[in-house]
Scaffold this motif. Structure first.
Motif, PDB file in Angstrom:
ATOM      1  N   MET A   1       1.089  -1.254  -0.023  1.00 26.53           N
ATOM      2  CA  MET A   1       0.050  -0.005  -0.069  1.00 26.53           C
ATOM      3  C   MET A   1       0.960   1.336  -0.053  1.00 26.53           C
ATOM      4  N   ASN A   2       0.345   2.330  -0.447  1.00 23.33           N
ATOM      5  CA  ASN A   2       0.842   3.666  -0.462  1.00 23.33           C
ATOM      6  C   ASN A   2       1.370   4.121   1.053  1.00 23.33           C
ATOM      7  N   ARG A   3       2.397   4.343   1.411  1.00 25.53           N
ATOM      8  CA  ARG A   3       2.796   4.763   2.866  1.00 25.53           C
ATOM      9  C   ARG A   3       3.807   6.058   2.426  1.00 25.53           C
ATOM     10  N   PRO A   4       3.007   7.354   2.557  1.00 26.53           N
ATOM     11  CA  PRO A   4       3.747   8.391   2.212  1.00 26.53           C
ATOM     12  C   PRO A   4       5.243   8.735   2.482  1.00 26.53           C
ATOM     13  N   LEU A   5       5.797   8.101   3.779  1.00 24.83           N
ATOM     14  CA  LEU A   5       6.886   8.122   4.529  1.00 24.83           C
ATOM     15  C   LEU A   5       7.865   6.975   4.167  1.00 24.83           C
ATOM     16  N   ASP A   6       7.680   6.314   3.531  1.00 21.85           N
ATOM     17  CA  ASP A   6       8.437   5.142   2.892  1.00 21.85           C
ATOM     18  C   ASP A   6       9.803   5.806   2.627  1.00 21.85           C
ATOM     19  N   GLY A   7      10.927   5.094   3.169  1.00 21.17           N
ATOM     20  CA  GLY A   7      12.365   5.621   2.796  1.00 21.17           C
ATOM     21  C   GLY A   7      12.764   6.761   3.737  1.00 21.17           C
ATOM     22  N   VAL A   8      12.000   7.289   4.736  1.00 20.52           N
ATOM     23  CA  VAL A   8      12.427   8.152   5.433  1.00 20.52           C
ATOM     24  C   VAL A   8      13.055   7.459   6.810  1.00 20.52           C
ATOM     25  N   ARG A   9      14.211   7.752   7.297  1.00 21.58           N
ATOM     26  CA  ARG A   9      14.749   7.219   8.593  1.00 21.58           C
ATOM     27  C   ARG A   9      14.914   8.134   9.335  1.00 21.58           C
ATOM     28  N   ILE A  10      14.343   7.955  10.788  1.00 25.03           N
ATOM     29  CA  ILE A  10      14.566   8.904  11.854  1.00 25.03           C
ATOM     30  C   ILE A  10      14.999   8.369  13.151  1.00 25.03           C
ATOM     31  N   VAL A  11      16.053   8.544  13.671  1.00 23.49           N
ATOM     32  CA  VAL A  11      16.647   8.030  14.886  1.00 23.49           C
ATOM     33  C   VAL A  11      15.952   9.068  16.191  1.00 23.49           C
ATOM     34  N   ALA A  12      15.529   8.192  16.951  1.00 32.34           N
ATOM     35  CA  ALA A  12      14.691   8.888  17.992  1.00 32.34           C
ATOM     36  C   ALA A  12      15.079   8.619  19.567  1.00 32.34           C
ATOM     37  N   VAL A  13      15.958   9.579  19.902  1.00 34.89           N
ATOM     38  CA  VAL A  13      16.146   9.461  21.638  1.00 34.89           C
ATOM     39  C   VAL A  13      14.905   9.975  22.383  1.00 34.89           C
ATOM     40  N   GLU A  14      14.059   8.774  22.515  1.00 32.98           N
ATOM     41  CA  GLU A  14      12.837   9.616  23.044  1.00 32.98           C
ATOM     42  C   GLU A  14      12.272   8.389  24.297  1.00 32.98           C
ATOM     43  N   GLN A  15      11.342   9.149  25.201  1.00 34.49           N
ATOM     44  CA  GLN A  15      10.652   8.245  25.893  1.00 34.49           C
ATOM     45  C   GLN A  15       9.500   9.010  26.374  1.00 34.49           C
TER      46      GLN A  15
ATOM     47  N   LEU B   1       3.199   8.685  14.791  1.00 34.36           N
ATOM     48  CA  LEU B   1       2.235   8.923  13.542  1.00 34.36           C
ATOM     49  C   LEU B   1       3.490   9.108  12.324  1.00 34.36           C
ATOM     50  N   LEU B   2       4.356   9.396  12.607  1.00 33.79           N
ATOM     51  CA  LEU B   2       5.433   9.401  11.272  1.00 33.79           C
ATOM     52  C   LEU B   2       5.697   7.754  11.103  1.00 33.79           C
ATOM     53  N   CYS B   3       5.775   7.144  12.000  1.00 36.38           N
ATOM     54  CA  CYS B   3       6.027   5.552  11.735  1.00 36.38           C
ATOM     55  C   CYS B   3       4.649   5.029  11.043  1.00 36.38           C
ATOM     56  N   GLU B   4       3.844   5.365  11.699  1.00 34.84           N
ATOM     57  CA  GLU B   4       2.431   4.719  10.874  1.00 34.84           C
ATOM     58  C   GLU B   4       2.301   5.063   9.281  1.00 34.84           C
ATOM     59  N   LEU B   5       2.955   6.268   9.051  1.00 37.46           N
ATOM     60  CA  LEU B   5       2.933   6.798   7.791  1.00 37.46           C
ATOM     61  C   LEU B   5       4.105   6.180   6.970  1.00 37.46           C
ATOM     62  N   GLY B   6       4.911   5.365   7.387  1.00 42.19           N
ATOM     63  CA  GLY B   6       5.973   4.629   6.535  1.00 42.19           C
ATOM     64  C   GLY B   6       7.217   5.209   7.049  1.00 42.19           C
ATOM     65  N   ALA B   7       7.536   6.006   7.987  1.00 41.21           N
ATOM     66  CA  ALA B   7       8.810   6.228   8.118  1.00 41.21           C
ATOM     67  C   ALA B   7       9.647   4.802   8.983  1.00 41.21           C
ATOM     68  N   GLN B   8      10.759   4.810   8.855  1.00 38.82           N
ATOM     69  CA  GLN B   8      11.404   3.946   9.804  1.00 38.82           C
ATOM     70  C   GLN B   8      11.969   4.682  11.043  1.00 38.82           C
ATOM     71  N   VAL B   9      11.424   4.598  12.264  1.00 41.22           N
ATOM     72  CA  VAL B   9      11.731   4.826  13.506  1.00 41.22           C
ATOM     73  C   VAL B   9      12.548   4.048  14.399  1.00 41.22           C
ATOM     74  N   ILE B  10      13.765   4.571  14.612  1.00 36.63           N
ATOM     75  CA  ILE B  10      14.779   3.641  15.344  1.00 36.63           C
ATOM     76  C   ILE B  10      14.784   4.374  16.666  1.00 36.63           C
ATOM     77  N   LYS B  11      14.160   3.600  17.713  1.00 33.60           N
ATOM     78  CA  LYS B  11      14.374   4.191  19.073  1.00 33.60           C
ATOM     79  C   LYS B  11      15.954   3.817  19.844  1.00 33.60           C
ATOM     80  N   ILE B  12      16.605   4.944  20.261  1.00 36.67           N
ATOM     81  CA  ILE B  12      17.698   4.622  20.936  1.00 36.67           C
ATOM     82  C   ILE B  12      17.338   4.660  22.324  1.00 36.67           C
ATOM     83  N   GLU B  13      17.738   3.406  23.080  1.00 39.39           N
ATOM     84  CA  GLU B  13      17.562   3.046  24.408  1.00 39.39           C
ATOM     85  C   GLU B  13      18.672   2.593  25.156  1.00 39.39           C
TER      86      GLU B  13
END
Length: 387
Positions: free
Chosen positions: A1-15, A25-37
């Motif tokens: 299916m069409n996911r608008p943010l396919d190919g976007v990579r986000i590194v997240a230092v988050e909690q 929200l960005l992940c659900e739209l196709g972004a690769q979100v990498i949590k740094i834990e």
């Protein structure tokens, strides 16, 4: 299916909530979100937030905000952890965090810290009070912002104490604004090949959400205060009303809706009553109008009024959360989702992504185990170092 943010990579230092809400929200739209834990901290603090847990280092709270993301376990403050982090930065569109405002400098998460590694990287910072001001080192949370930005004096009944929202809407709005800032900056960086710093704070977003009452206050000295029944400050009737079985919300936001309401409830006399001739008159005579509305609305249940007025005059019964989730309309629009989880054989019921693409909801997936993707993204040696 069409996911608008396919190919976007986000590194997240988050909690916790605000930052993870935005990146989800960005992940659900196709972004690769990498949590740094950080393993030394047990990863994202929300993994240990109860009361409903899912085995070791996981909870339903954590699943709410990190579905579909990837997890890399590393200690960013150690030389090896920093080196691994920078390997991820080199291929990222954005590096984001939701730490205190003084932390991005200390942890080297600003654009000036990462520019040499990736000149096009966007560095996005979500904090309580922002960076570069007298409060940058202050911790802060949603409820504090509701208090200081004036929300609590605008919520509740006039003779009651200040009241906070039942949900952490400042967190969720700030996360949404954060997501908008991130994708906007990525769009610009892909065109210019030059990254930047983006800042969003809970305080700024909370104050921004005070909207037109704030404009009235700044320009006219207007005091919005609180009206009975949660009434709108200028439109009437737009308020809570009593029904046969509880409460409902009636919103005659235009004159047309008011006139139609009078016809539908067989009260044409209200249209001719000088107290209710127009919006300002109804607003000025709210105390007289409310008991009349209650008497009318008490003749039917909320569900009966919904069936009668729905699609013609804006009305809704006031539901508790269980009833809201069981609403047949929720099923019709597919706003409930189901994900598999190894610690819960029956799986988890979740809320679906609120954004549709080509009429379809985005596919759902569980949140990751702590460090689940370290080996895949950094190699087996890094995975071993993280344990």
């Amino acid at each position: 299916m069409n996911r608008p943010l396919d190919g976007v990579r986000i590194v997240a230092v988050e909690q916790y909530a605000a930052g993870p809400y935005g990146t989800q929200l960005l992940c659900e739209l196709g972004a690769q979100v990498i949590k740094i834990e950080a393993p030394s901290l047990g990863g994202d603090i929300s993994r240990g937030l109860g009361p409903y847990f899912l085995g070791e280092a996981d909870s339903q709270f954590f699943q709410t905000f990190s579905r579909g993301k990837q997890s890399v376990a590393l200690e960013i403050k150690t030389p090896q952890g920093r080196a691994d982090f920078e390997r991820l930065v080199a291929g990222a569109d954005a590096v984001v965090n939701n730490l205190r405002g003084d932390q991005p400098e200390k942890l080297g998460l600003r654009y000036q810290d990462l520019e040499a590694i990736n000149p096009a990287v966007v560095c996005a910072h979500l904090s309580a009070y922002g960076r570069g001001n007298s409060r940058e080192a202050w911790p802060g949370y949603d409820y504090l912002m509701q208090a200081e930005a004036g929300f609590m004096t605008l919520t509740g009944e006039p003779d009651g104490p200040p009241v906070r929202f039942g949900l952490s809407m400042v967190d969720f709005m700030t996360g949404s604004v954060f997501a908008l800032g991130i994708v906007s900056a990525i769009l610009g960086a892909r065109a210019s090949r030059v990254g930047c710093d983006i800042d969003v704070s809970l305080f700024d977003v909370a104050l921004h959400q005070t909207s037109y009452p704030a404009v009235w206050a700044m320009n006219e000295g207007h005091h919005a205060g609180r009206l009975p029944r949660g009434a709108h400050p200028s439109i009437s009737p737009s308020q809570r009303v009593r029904t046969k079985d509880g409460w409902g919300m009636l919103m005659c936001q235009t004159e047309r809706f008011w006139l139609l309401f009078c016809d539908l409830v067989d009260r044409p006399d209200l249209k001719a009553d000088p107290r209710f001739l127009d919006m300002p008159a109804r607003r000025a005579n709210l105390d007289a109008l409310t008991p009349i509305l209650d008497a009318i609305m008490a003749t039917r249940t909320g569900a009966e009024w919904m069936a009668y007025l729905g699609g013609r005059v804006p009305f809704s019964p006031i539901a508790d959360l269980a009833d809201a989730l069981d609403n047949p309309f929720v099923a019709e629009v597919a706003m409930r989702d189901h994900i598999d989880h190894p610690a819960r054989p029956q799986g988890l019921e979740m809320l679906a992504c609120p954004i549709k693409v080509d009429g379809r909801r985005m596919p759902a997936a569980r949140a990751p185990a702590l460090g689940e993707h370290t080996g895949a993204l950094l190699g087996p040696k890094a995975a071993g170092n993280a344990r």
